[in-house]
Scaffold this motif. Structure first.
Motif, short mmCIF file in Angstrom:
data_model
loop_
_atom_site.label_atom_id
_atom_site.label_comp_id
_atom_site.label_asym_id
_atom_site.label_seq_id
_atom_site.Cartn_x
_atom_site.Cartn_y
_atom_site.Cartn_z
N ASN A 195 36.03 -8.21 15.77
CA ASN A 195 37.34 -8.34 16.41
C ASN A 195 38.26 -7.14 16.15
OD1 ASN A 195 37.79 -8.81 13.76
ND2 ASN A 195 38.95 -10.71 14.03
N ILE A 196 37.78 -6.15 15.45
CA ILE A 196 38.60 -4.94 15.23
C ILE A 196 37.98 -3.78 16.01
CG2 ILE A 196 39.41 -3.28 13.50
CD1 ILE A 196 39.44 -5.60 11.50
N ASP A 197 38.81 -3.11 16.80
CA ASP A 197 38.34 -2.00 17.65
C ASP A 197 38.06 -0.77 16.78
OD1 ASP A 197 37.92 -0.07 19.50
OD2 ASP A 197 39.95 -0.11 20.35
N ILE A 198 36.81 -0.33 16.79
CA ILE A 198 36.48 0.82 15.94
C ILE A 198 36.89 2.15 16.60
CG2 ILE A 198 34.64 -0.14 14.49
CD1 ILE A 198 32.58 0.89 16.47
N ASN A 199 37.24 2.07 17.90
CA ASN A 199 37.63 3.31 18.57
C ASN A 199 39.15 3.54 18.57
OD1 ASN A 199 34.98 4.24 19.27
ND2 ASN A 199 34.89 2.47 20.63
N GLN A 200 39.87 2.61 17.99
CA GLN A 200 41.32 2.81 17.87
C GLN A 200 41.59 3.90 16.83
OE1 GLN A 200 43.52 -0.40 15.92
NE2 GLN A 200 41.66 -1.02 14.88
N GLN B 211 46.91 4.40 9.76
CA GLN B 211 46.21 3.89 10.94
C GLN B 211 44.74 3.56 10.63
OE1 GLN B 211 45.66 6.99 14.08
NE2 GLN B 211 46.62 8.36 12.59
N TYR B 212 44.23 4.07 9.51
CA TYR B 212 42.83 3.78 9.15
C TYR B 212 42.70 2.55 8.25
CZ TYR B 212 41.67 8.48 10.90
OH TYR B 212 41.50 9.59 11.67
N LEU B 213 43.83 2.03 7.80
CA LEU B 213 43.75 0.90 6.86
C LEU B 213 42.97 -0.31 7.40
CD1 LEU B 213 47.24 1.04 5.09
CD2 LEU B 213 45.05 1.97 4.33
N PRO B 214 43.08 -0.63 8.72
CA PRO B 214 42.31 -1.79 9.22
C PRO B 214 40.80 -1.66 9.01
CG PRO B 214 43.89 -1.04 10.88
CD PRO B 214 43.92 -0.04 9.76
N PHE B 215 40.31 -0.43 8.86
CA PHE B 215 38.86 -0.23 8.67
C PHE B 215 38.44 -0.41 7.22
CE2 PHE B 215 39.82 3.11 12.05
CZ PHE B 215 39.61 2.23 13.09
N LYS B 216 39.42 -0.41 6.33
CA LYS B 216 39.08 -0.28 4.91
C LYS B 216 38.97 -1.59 4.14
CE LYS B 216 40.47 3.18 2.56
NZ LYS B 216 41.15 4.25 1.85
N LYS B 217 38.79 -2.70 4.85
CA LYS B 217 38.78 -3.99 4.16
C LYS B 217 37.58 -4.13 3.23
CE LYS B 217 41.83 -6.47 7.14
NZ LYS B 217 41.92 -6.06 8.53
N GLU B 218 36.45 -3.58 3.66
CA GLU B 218 35.24 -3.64 2.84
C GLU B 218 34.60 -2.27 2.80
OE1 GLU B 218 32.17 -6.72 3.64
OE2 GLU B 218 33.67 -7.39 5.10
N MET B 219 33.78 -2.03 1.79
CA MET B 219 33.08 -0.75 1.73
C MET B 219 31.62 -0.99 1.34
SD MET B 219 34.07 2.73 -0.18
CE MET B 219 34.02 2.11 -1.83
N ARG C 153 27.72 -2.09 12.42
CA ARG C 153 28.90 -1.58 13.09
C ARG C 153 29.95 -1.25 12.04
NH1 ARG C 153 33.70 -3.91 15.21
NH2 ARG C 153 34.18 -3.17 17.31
N GLY C 154 30.67 -0.18 12.26
CA GLY C 154 31.72 0.15 11.31
C GLY C 154 32.30 1.53 11.53
N VAL C 155 32.90 2.03 10.47
CA VAL C 155 33.57 3.32 10.53
C VAL C 155 33.25 4.08 9.24
CG1 VAL C 155 35.86 4.41 10.36
CG2 VAL C 155 35.46 2.62 12.05
N ILE C 156 32.93 5.35 9.40
CA ILE C 156 32.81 6.21 8.22
C ILE C 156 34.11 7.01 8.13
CG2 ILE C 156 31.58 8.17 7.18
CD1 ILE C 156 29.09 7.28 8.72
N LEU C 157 34.73 6.99 6.98
CA LEU C 157 35.89 7.85 6.76
C LEU C 157 35.41 9.01 5.90
CD1 LEU C 157 38.75 5.25 6.22
CD2 LEU C 157 38.26 6.59 8.29
N LEU C 158 35.47 10.19 6.50
CA LEU C 158 34.93 11.39 5.86
C LEU C 158 36.09 12.33 5.54
CD1 LEU C 158 32.58 13.38 5.20
CD2 LEU C 158 32.56 13.99 7.62
N THR C 159 36.32 12.56 4.25
CA THR C 159 37.41 13.45 3.85
C THR C 159 36.81 14.80 3.49
OG1 THR C 159 38.52 11.56 2.88
CG2 THR C 159 39.34 13.72 2.23
#
Ligand code: HEC
Length: 443
Positions: free
Chosen positions: A193-198, A215-223, A249-255
């Protein structure tokens, strides 16, 4: 008499075959260079030039002799008397001798059986032994401005696969490793239910307001997993029934922390993933200890390095359960002078983990133990780091030296005492499980 005669013949034969043989490039040198140098010295990797052909090597022999004799190349910092690692890339004494005698004898080319030496042990775009099953990378090339400023950029890499996958190995990739100081990545599974392309493709922490990062916080609920890259780092891989599961499905946050540049350069970075079909019976975990991680506030004394001082800190952490260690990754910045870690069991036995007597910020690695290391519950894990904040330290970023702390920015001018451990919950017999033969390049 006859016996003696035969012995002399045998001796002469032996002498000829082992000492009289001429060292040539194709027969003796190419295999060493291919295994110990070319993984970095080839297009797309961190080395400043390629060492793939006779011509590449022959025109640099005196340079190569210098770096081999001094031990500057291949870069390898741990003390091999303290512990030997499976991904050791240092030259053996024999290999060093072979290279040096070859150069002293005018570096003969010899005859190649099939043209240039095989490079099929090196696969373009990876340090691993095969092509990745998937590369998750940033959408567009990022232009790093050539204004001599360090830059911190967080990239968002959304992904959606047909199913979750068992991970055999993972590595950071980049089209321009030479401009990267370091990179960290975290893999976050994201609910349907969370849009990964936002949200923006990247947030520039150096030039934009930090609020943008929210704006990336919604992706960070689990790791699911995290890792990083620093020059010298290769890949992380796991034995057959060990590993972790890449979510569907998910998001990679790459710093990425880019070095200051004098002219604009482009980069495209991401993560290579290598999957396996075999089930994962035991899940591999990663923990970050010290600055920015577990036990940060227990670093003793308080983590502050006064100007003109050489200072030692330690961190002691109780091991909460029987654990088996696979990898160890020490991390400090430019003031780092030496690093050591060991565990002392409740019975008083010392388990040596790693010692880096002459820390060098430029060369860091995820060191793989040659077998699983059992650390029993109740052991005290100790990390010791010494820092040189005097002007005698040629890497000191401040002249004159300034007081230095650990800040959240993790700029290379700040300091850290950090160690990552990749581990499993211990099971009977783990201490006999070898990690040596995990993947060996074709020799
Ligand atoms: C882990 C990656 C890696 C490996 C393995 C490696 N190199 Fe390098 N090499 C580099 C990088 C990166 C540089 C640039 C270093 C710098 O400018 O400080 C470099 C620099 C050099 C230089 C130039 C030194 C200078 O003073 O500018 C030589 C010569 C060299 N390497 C030879 C070798 C040889 C020979 C081997 C194998 C025996 C080898 N390297 C293995 C990454 C590597």
């Amino acid at each position: 008499m006859l016996n003696k005669f035969i012995a002399i013949i045998v001796f002469c034969f032996f002498f000829k075959s082992s000492f009289g043989q001429k060292i040539t490039y194709y027969e003796h040198i190419a295999p060493i260079i291919r295994n110990k140098c070319a993984p970095c010295h080839r297009p797309g990797e961190a080395g400043p030039f390629s060492l793939l052909t006779y011509a590449d090597v022959a025109k640099r022999v005196s340079f190569i002799r210098d770096v081999v004799e001094s031990g500057f190349m291949p870069p390898w910092k741990p003390d091999n008397h303290y512990r030997i690692f499976a991904n050791d890339r240092s030259l053996t004494n024999q290999e060093k001798k072979t290279i040096i005698s070859w150069i002293e004898n005018k570096a003969p080319e010899g005859v190649s059986k099939n043209g240039e030496p095989e490079t099929d042990n090196l696969i373009s775009g990876t340090q691993y032994t095969r092509k990745p099953d998937i590369t998750l990378k940033v959408k567009k090339a990022f232009v790093v401005k050539g204004d001599n400023e360090e830059r911190f950029i967080v990239f968002k890499i959304p992904f959606e696969m047909t199913t979750a996958k068992n991970v055999a190995a993972i590595e950071f990739v980049s089209a321009n490793k030479k401009i990267i100081h370091h990179a960290n990545f975290a893999i976050h599974p994201v609910a349907d239910n969370i849009d990964i392309n936002q949200a923006a493709d990247f947030v520039n922490l150096t030039d934009e307001s930090r609020v943008n990062y929210d704006q990336y916080l919604p992706f960070k609920k689990e790791m699911t997993y995290y890792g990083g890259w620093i020059p010298g780092t290769s890949f992380e891989s796991y034995p057959a029934d060990l590993g972790w599961v890449m979510p569907k499905r998910g998001v990679i946050l790459l710093t990425i922390h880019y070095a200051p540049l004098a002219k604009d350069e482009e980069d495209i970075s991401g993560i290579n993933l290598f999957f396996k079909e075999t089930p994962i019976k035991r899940v591999v975990n990663v923990v970050s200890l010290g600055s920015g991680g577990v036990g940060e506030s227990s670093i003793d004394p308080y983590f502050m390095i006064q100007a003109d001082s050489v200072k030692k800190f330690n961190l002691k952490i109780l091991t909460p359960q029987d654990q088996s260690l696979l990898y160890i990754w020490p991390h400090m910045h430019l003031l780092g002078k030496s690093f050591k870690s060991y565990a002392v069991t409740a019975a008083g036995d010392t388990i040596k983990l790693i010692s880096i007597p002459a820390w060098d910020f430029r060369w860091q690695e995820i060191y793989r133990f040659n077998k699983l290391i059992k650390v029993p519950k109740g052991s005290v894990l100790t990390i010791e780091g010494t820092y040189d904040n005097t002007k005698e330290n040629p890497n000191n970023p401040n002249n004159p030296p300034k007081m230095v702390f650990s800040a959240n920015d993790m700029k290379s001018t700040d300091e850290m005492l950090t160690m990552l451990l990749v581990f499993l919950k211990y099971e009977e017999g783990d201490e006999y499980k070898s990690l040596d033969a995990l993947e060996s390049r074709k020799k």
